[in-house]
Design an enzyme around this catalytic site. Structure first.
Site, PDB file in Angstrom:
ATOM      1  N   ASN A 228       0.923  -1.065  -0.070  1.00  0.00           N
ATOM      2  CA  ASN A 228       0.015  -0.061  -0.104  1.00  0.00           C
ATOM      3  C   ASN A 228       0.845   1.329   0.031  1.00  0.00           C
ATOM      4  O   ASN A 228       1.551   1.515   1.014  1.00  0.00           O
ATOM      5  CB  ASN A 228      -1.013  -0.083   1.212  1.00  0.00           C
ATOM      6  CG  ASN A 228      -1.982  -1.036   1.095  1.00  0.00           C
ATOM      7  OD1 ASN A 228      -2.284  -1.632   0.247  1.00  0.00           O
ATOM      8  ND2 ASN A 228      -2.465  -1.573   2.391  1.00  0.00           N
ATOM      9  N   LYS A 305       0.864  -3.398  -5.900  1.00  0.00           N
ATOM     10  CA  LYS A 305      -0.335  -3.717  -5.716  1.00  0.00           C
ATOM     11  C   LYS A 305      -1.277  -2.729  -6.467  1.00  0.00           C
ATOM     12  O   LYS A 305      -1.322  -1.523  -6.282  1.00  0.00           O
ATOM     13  CB  LYS A 305      -0.502  -3.610  -4.312  1.00  0.00           C
ATOM     14  CG  LYS A 305      -2.047  -3.942  -3.893  1.00  0.00           C
ATOM     15  CD  LYS A 305      -2.082  -3.679  -2.208  1.00  0.00           C
ATOM     16  CE  LYS A 305      -3.567  -3.903  -1.740  1.00  0.00           C
ATOM     17  NZ  LYS A 305      -3.564  -3.882  -0.453  1.00  0.00           N
ATOM     18  N   GLU A 309      -8.102  -3.271  -3.277  1.00  0.00           N
ATOM     19  CA  GLU A 309      -8.145  -2.465  -1.888  1.00  0.00           C
ATOM     20  C   GLU A 309      -7.924  -0.999  -1.848  1.00  0.00           C
ATOM     21  O   GLU A 309      -7.260  -0.602  -1.101  1.00  0.00           O
ATOM     22  CB  GLU A 309      -7.662  -3.247  -0.728  1.00  0.00           C
ATOM     23  CG  GLU A 309      -7.895  -4.687  -0.580  1.00  0.00           C
ATOM     24  CD  GLU A 309      -7.026  -5.104   0.585  1.00  0.00           C
ATOM     25  OE1 GLU A 309      -5.898  -5.015   1.010  1.00  0.00           O
ATOM     26  OE2 GLU A 309      -7.667  -6.151   1.440  1.00  0.00           O
ATOM     27  N   ARG A 342       1.514  -7.986  -8.221  1.00  0.00           N
ATOM     28  CA  ARG A 342       0.612  -8.869  -7.463  1.00  0.00           C
ATOM     29  C   ARG A 342      -0.750  -9.341  -7.942  1.00  0.00           C
ATOM     30  O   ARG A 342      -1.338  -8.539  -8.529  1.00  0.00           O
ATOM     31  CB  ARG A 342       0.467  -8.468  -6.133  1.00  0.00           C
ATOM     32  CG  ARG A 342       1.717  -8.082  -5.422  1.00  0.00           C
ATOM     33  CD  ARG A 342       1.429  -7.214  -3.951  1.00  0.00           C
ATOM     34  NE  ARG A 342       1.008  -8.220  -2.859  1.00  0.00           N
ATOM     35  CZ  ARG A 342       0.189  -7.931  -1.787  1.00  0.00           C
ATOM     36  NH1 ARG A 342      -0.522  -6.689  -2.345  1.00  0.00           N
ATOM     37  NH2 ARG A 342      -0.116  -8.715  -0.900  1.00  0.00           N
ATOM     38  N   ASP A 383      -6.846 -15.110   1.844  1.00  0.00           N
ATOM     39  CA  ASP A 383      -5.933 -14.237   2.396  1.00  0.00           C
ATOM     40  C   ASP A 383      -5.013 -14.662   3.648  1.00  0.00           C
ATOM     41  O   ASP A 383      -5.466 -14.344   4.766  1.00  0.00           O
ATOM     42  CB  ASP A 383      -6.608 -12.913   2.710  1.00  0.00           C
ATOM     43  CG  ASP A 383      -5.516 -11.651   3.086  1.00  0.00           C
ATOM     44  OD1 ASP A 383      -4.349 -11.884   2.810  1.00  0.00           O
ATOM     45  OD2 ASP A 383      -5.850 -10.489   3.457  1.00  0.00           O
ATOM     46  N   GLU A 405       3.740 -15.625  -2.635  1.00  0.00           N
ATOM     47  CA  GLU A 405       3.750 -14.751  -1.555  1.00  0.00           C
ATOM     48  C   GLU A 405       3.374 -15.430  -0.193  1.00  0.00           C
ATOM     49  O   GLU A 405       2.086 -15.788  -0.203  1.00  0.00           O
ATOM     50  CB  GLU A 405       3.086 -13.596  -1.711  1.00  0.00           C
ATOM     51  CG  GLU A 405       2.929 -12.499  -0.845  1.00  0.00           C
ATOM     52  CD  GLU A 405       2.263 -11.293  -0.974  1.00  0.00           C
ATOM     53  OE1 GLU A 405       2.253 -10.529  -2.144  1.00  0.00           O
ATOM     54  OE2 GLU A 405       1.569 -10.649  -0.145  1.00  0.00           O
ATOM     55  N   GLU A 411      -0.721 -12.010  10.613  1.00  0.00           N
ATOM     56  CA  GLU A 411      -1.965 -11.212  10.538  1.00  0.00           C
ATOM     57  C   GLU A 411      -3.320 -11.749  11.084  1.00  0.00           C
ATOM     58  O   GLU A 411      -4.068 -11.414  11.672  1.00  0.00           O
ATOM     59  CB  GLU A 411      -2.022 -10.625   8.988  1.00  0.00           C
ATOM     60  CG  GLU A 411      -3.313  -9.869   9.068  1.00  0.00           C
ATOM     61  CD  GLU A 411      -3.875  -9.588   7.582  1.00  0.00           C
ATOM     62  OE1 GLU A 411      -2.876  -9.563   6.813  1.00  0.00           O
ATOM     63  OE2 GLU A 411      -4.818  -8.730   7.222  1.00  0.00           O
ATOM     64  N   HIS A 539     -11.418 -16.669   7.804  1.00  0.00           N
ATOM     65  CA  HIS A 539     -11.725 -15.271   7.714  1.00  0.00           C
ATOM     66  C   HIS A 539     -12.741 -14.818   8.929  1.00  0.00           C
ATOM     67  O   HIS A 539     -13.720 -13.963   8.572  1.00  0.00           O
ATOM     68  CB  HIS A 539     -12.149 -14.919   6.466  1.00  0.00           C
ATOM     69  CG  HIS A 539     -11.513 -13.411   6.336  1.00  0.00           C
ATOM     70  ND1 HIS A 539     -11.803 -12.342   7.183  1.00  0.00           N
ATOM     71  CD2 HIS A 539     -10.644 -12.750   5.129  1.00  0.00           C
ATOM     72  CE1 HIS A 539     -11.156 -11.216   6.652  1.00  0.00           C
ATOM     73  NE2 HIS A 539     -10.390 -11.538   5.367  1.00  0.00           N
TER      74      HIS A 539
HETATM   75  C1  GCV Z   1      -0.990  -4.638   2.567  1.00  0.00           C
HETATM   76  C2  GCV Z   1      -4.804  -7.971   3.543  1.00  0.00           C
HETATM   77  C3  GCV Z   1      -4.282  -7.229   4.766  1.00  0.00           C
HETATM   78  C4  GCV Z   1      -3.911  -5.863   4.424  1.00  0.00           C
HETATM   79  C5  GCV Z   1      -2.728  -5.987   3.098  1.00  0.00           C
HETATM   80  C6  GCV Z   1      -3.423  -6.826   1.970  1.00  0.00           C
HETATM   81  C7  GCV Z   1      -2.496  -6.786   0.917  1.00  0.00           C
HETATM   82  O1  GCV Z   1      -5.928  -7.406   3.009  1.00  0.00           O
HETATM   83  O2  GCV Z   1      -5.405  -7.000   5.634  1.00  0.00           O
HETATM   84  O3  GCV Z   1      -3.206  -5.110   5.294  1.00  0.00           O
HETATM   85  O4  GCV Z   1      -2.316  -4.580   2.744  1.00  0.00           O
HETATM   86  O5  GCV Z   1      -3.853  -7.988   2.476  1.00  0.00           O
HETATM   87  O6  GCV Z   1      -1.963  -8.185   0.823  1.00  0.00           O
HETATM   88  O7  GCV Z   1      -2.216  -6.229   0.268  1.00  0.00           O
END
Ligand code: GCV
Length: 718
Positions: A228, A305, A309, A342, A383, A405, A411, A539
């Site tokens: 991000n 990316k 999102e 990605r 995820d 990846e 997380e 999730h």
């Molecule tokens: C870096 C998930 C995570 C996000 C992350 C995203 C990604 O949604 O919660 O924090 O963002 O994956 O891999 O881009």
């Protein structure tokens, strides 16, 4: 000094060295004094002199590491009294710098390793015993040195050595989700290790230790900033700092990469558009690449990316991922750079099952990406869950390099408080059979290029490190950084062998410690699956921060951010139907795999609720109802954590107090949280199953309302 005092002193050095305070900073490079005296003497007598060949920075690093490691393990006797008639010599250097007679001894070996590979060989010549560590490059030699030191760290024989090793994957990369303000997205070990404010002039010694640790497991690239992305990283002010880090890492064979924000031409370039087909945009990226390469000639390339999102991307201009990736690929191609694009894409405007969304955006475009593009695919299609079936894109793009990846940071696995050994999980995905070219088409083969004969190969791991003194917050989780690196080097390694190496290098070679703790590590991933998401649930973590259970969450703006979207519990049953009667996500797999996932009689119960919505009284293979089986799994997870605690409690005499307590306290938190998970999830699902808890499952400690009322606005990593 009296004999008695000498004895007491050496006794304390020998027997108590691993009980001295140890903050864990040295990771697996502890180089502890070898307590087995006869073994130490054997090593000492086999290495009397170190002879470097070549004088590059990398060879100097190798020399320094050998001295540090050998002095630590063999004691101050090592090299302290140079003898006249030295008989046992350790020579290290790349082929080009070795004397002809040494090269002769290595025969054809140089052709059997690649450019980063190494050879470790013993031979006797003219009355002397030699060990030589070599390779086709200085970095290969450095890898050989670390592996030679590992032989001693793990108390292996160094007689008659004949080792030839090459990494099976080319780009072995850590991804830092680190922001310029030093927060780390999904980071649970403090702040970012990159001190942007004090760079480029202040070079924290930690940067060098970071490079050592990475090189010791073969990691050869680092993406410094978050996917991000902030476009500012591409401005001269930050590039100067990036350059300083690249200079520190270079001797260790580590290249620097950056994430590229797709809208950077607008944000920092003053252009009106970031359209990948616009000439000004194309030129902007070309100039930016050449500016970067002027500073950092071995810059690795970009990670992107895009259109995911909320991140900008080519689709904002009605273009596709090929247009976006090729734009950047062309910019870095003249400098041998690569682009890691990605595949983690999904959209709230698309009602299709989230698990299905990436595949159609990439697979039909196989063959259209430039040669220096790799598509970076998460291990599973959702995820980084405690357990996910492998992503259907593996094996499905024969003409496009696909890189893995993995997430090293936890997380969705209890943050850095839960001791979970992740190589077990990585191994499961790497060994999964895609059947894309018939039986045996395992994921690892797509990654190392052998399945479809691919030239570029790669693996990325989302880092779990921060500025905590022990790097990963929880000492046990150092094993995941280590293990990721080992698997990026060789994706066919077993989790068991990795745990064994890591434990010996980090703590002790004592079997009474190694055997129980290895077992504990190898079971730890199944434990977290059991107390969080058994039987294919996924999730159902609480919203946003993903800390703790939140199966009830249903009010987030995007449907696929809500746990209820994933478990679909109702009075009839639970689970996400991804078979042809549901979202038909299984059609994205090879027919052999889809057949297994579709069939309730053959699917592994580990994946049951990932692919099927089944009634609460559905009969599991053990004859129990789904409800009873699920409840018992939650309990089993809790019990497994209790066993971990009991095991660790026995280890006080084998570990220094600091690391022992670090792990002990965190295990106790994990236990509390495992119970929280069990109670909250079972109370929630019980509303739908309307069935009592089976015998053997402890009564919940609180009400569902209580668990639902818990809020964590400051949970880390968000
Ligand atoms: C870096 C998930 C995570 C996000 C992350 C995203 C990604 O949604 O919660 O924090 O963002 O994956 O891999 O881009």
């Amino acid at each position: 000094m009296s004999k008695k005092i000498i004895f007491i002193l050496s006794f304390s050095i020998v027997f108590c060295s691993n009980l001295l305070a140890n903050d864990g900073y040295k990771l697996w490079l502890q180089y502890d004094y070898i307590k087995n005296e006869s073994l130490r003497q054997t090593y000492l007598s086999s290495i009397e002199k170190l002879v470097p060949s070549g004088n590059s920075e990398t060879i100097n690093v190798a020399f320094k590491e050998l001295k540090t490691g050998l002095e630590g393990m063999l004691g101050s006797e090592f090299l302290s009294s140079p003898k006249k008639d030295v008989k046992n010599i350790l020579t290290f250097g790349a082929k080009t710098n070795l004397p002809e007679d040494v090269i002769l001894q290595l025969g054809n070996a140089f052709n059997e390793i690649n450019n980063e590979g190494y050879i470790i060989k013993s031979y006797a010549l003219r009355g002397k015993n030699h060990i030589v560590i070599s390779g086709n490059s200085d970095v290969g030699v450095l890898y050989g040195v670390y592996n030679f030191l590992k032989l001693l760290q793990t108390n292996k024989s160094i007689e008659k050595l004949n080792i030839k090793e090459s990494p099976k994957i080319k780009a072995r990369i850590l991804n830092h989700w680190d922001n310029l303000d030093r927060t780390v997205e999904r980071g649970y070990s403090g702040f970012s290790i990159w001190d942007w404010h004090r760079l480029p002039d202040y070079l924290d010694p930690r940067y060098t230790d970071y490079a050592r640790a990475n090189a010791s497991v073969g990691i050869n690239g680092t993406v410094l900033n978050n996917v991000n992305a902030n476009a500012l990283i591409l401005t001269p002010h930050y590039l100067e700092k990036v350059e300083a880090l690249a200079n520190v890492f270079r001797p260790y064979g580590i290249k620097v990469y950056l994430t590229a924000r797709f809208s950077a031409p607008i944000e920092i370039g003053g252009l009106k558009t970031a359209d990948p087909l616009d000439t000004d945009v194309i030129n902007w990226w070309k100039e930016k690449a050449s500016e970067i390469y002027k500073r950092i000639p071995d810059f690795g390339g970009f990670v992107v990316k895009a259109n995911s999102e909320g991140q900008p991307g080519p689709q904002d201009y009605d273009r596709n991922h090929v247009d976006g990736a090729n734009l950047l690929a062309d910019a870095v191609a003249p400098f041998n750079g690569i682009v890691m694009w990605r595949a983690f894409v999904y959209s709230e405007h698309d009602a299709t099952d989230r698990a299905k969304q990436a595949y159609p955006e990439f697979v039909p475009y196989d063959g259209q990406f430039k040669d220096n593009v790799m598509i970076q695919v998460k291990n599973g299609a959702i995820d980084f869950q405690p357990r996910e079936p492998f992503h259907p894109m593996f094996g499905a793009m024969p003409k496009t390099p696909i890189m893995m990846e993995f997430q090293i940071t936890q997380e969705y696995l209890g943050f850095s408080t839960h001791s979970v050994f992740l190589p077990t999980m990585y191994e499961e995905t790497l060994q999964a059979d895609t059947y894309q070219k018939g039986k045996g088409s395992i994921v690892a083969k797509d990654l190392d290029g052998t399945l479809h004969n691919k030239r570029l190969t790669g693996m990325a791991g989302v880092s779990n490190i921060g500025n905590d003194i022990n790097w990963t917050g929880n000492t046990m989780l150092q094993a995941n950084w280590f293990g990721y690196g080992r698997l990026a080097w060789d994706p066919y390694l077993s989790a068991e062998s990795i745990a064994d190496e890591w434990l010996k290098m980090t703590f002790t070679n004592d079997k009474k410690f190694i055997e129980p703790i290895k077992k504990m590590m190898l079971n730890s991933r199944e434990a977290v699956v059991n107390y969080m998401t058994p039987l294919g649930l996924h999730h159902i973590m609480d919203t946003g921060h993903h800390y703790g259970p939140g199966p009830w969450v249903s009010d987030l703006s995007r449907p696929e951010w809500n746990p209820v979207y994933y478990h679909k519990a109702d009075s009839l049953g639970v689970g996400f139907d991804r078979t042809p009667t549901g979202s038909n996500a299984t059609e994205q797999y090879a027919p052999e795999v889809a057949k297994v996932y579709n069939d309730l009689n053959v699917i592994s119960e580990k994946d049951l609720l990932w692919f099927h919505h089944v009634p609460w009284d559905y009969k599991l293979k053990n004859g129990k109802t789904l409800w009873d089986g699920m409840a018992l799994k939650y309990q089993e997870g809790v019990d497994q954590v209790k066993t971990m605690i009991d095991t660790w409690d026995q280890m006080e005499n084998y570990v220094d107090a600091e690391r022992y307590n670090n792990i002990k306290m965190l295990l106790n938190i994990q236990y509390k949280e495992a119970k929280w998970w069990r109670d909250a999830c079972l109370l929630y699902f019980q509303q739908y199953s309307k069935m009592p808890l089976p015998q053997g499952v402890e009564k919940p400690t609180q009400t569902l309302e209580y668990f639902q009322s818990l809020k964590f606005p400051f949970a880390p990593g968000n």
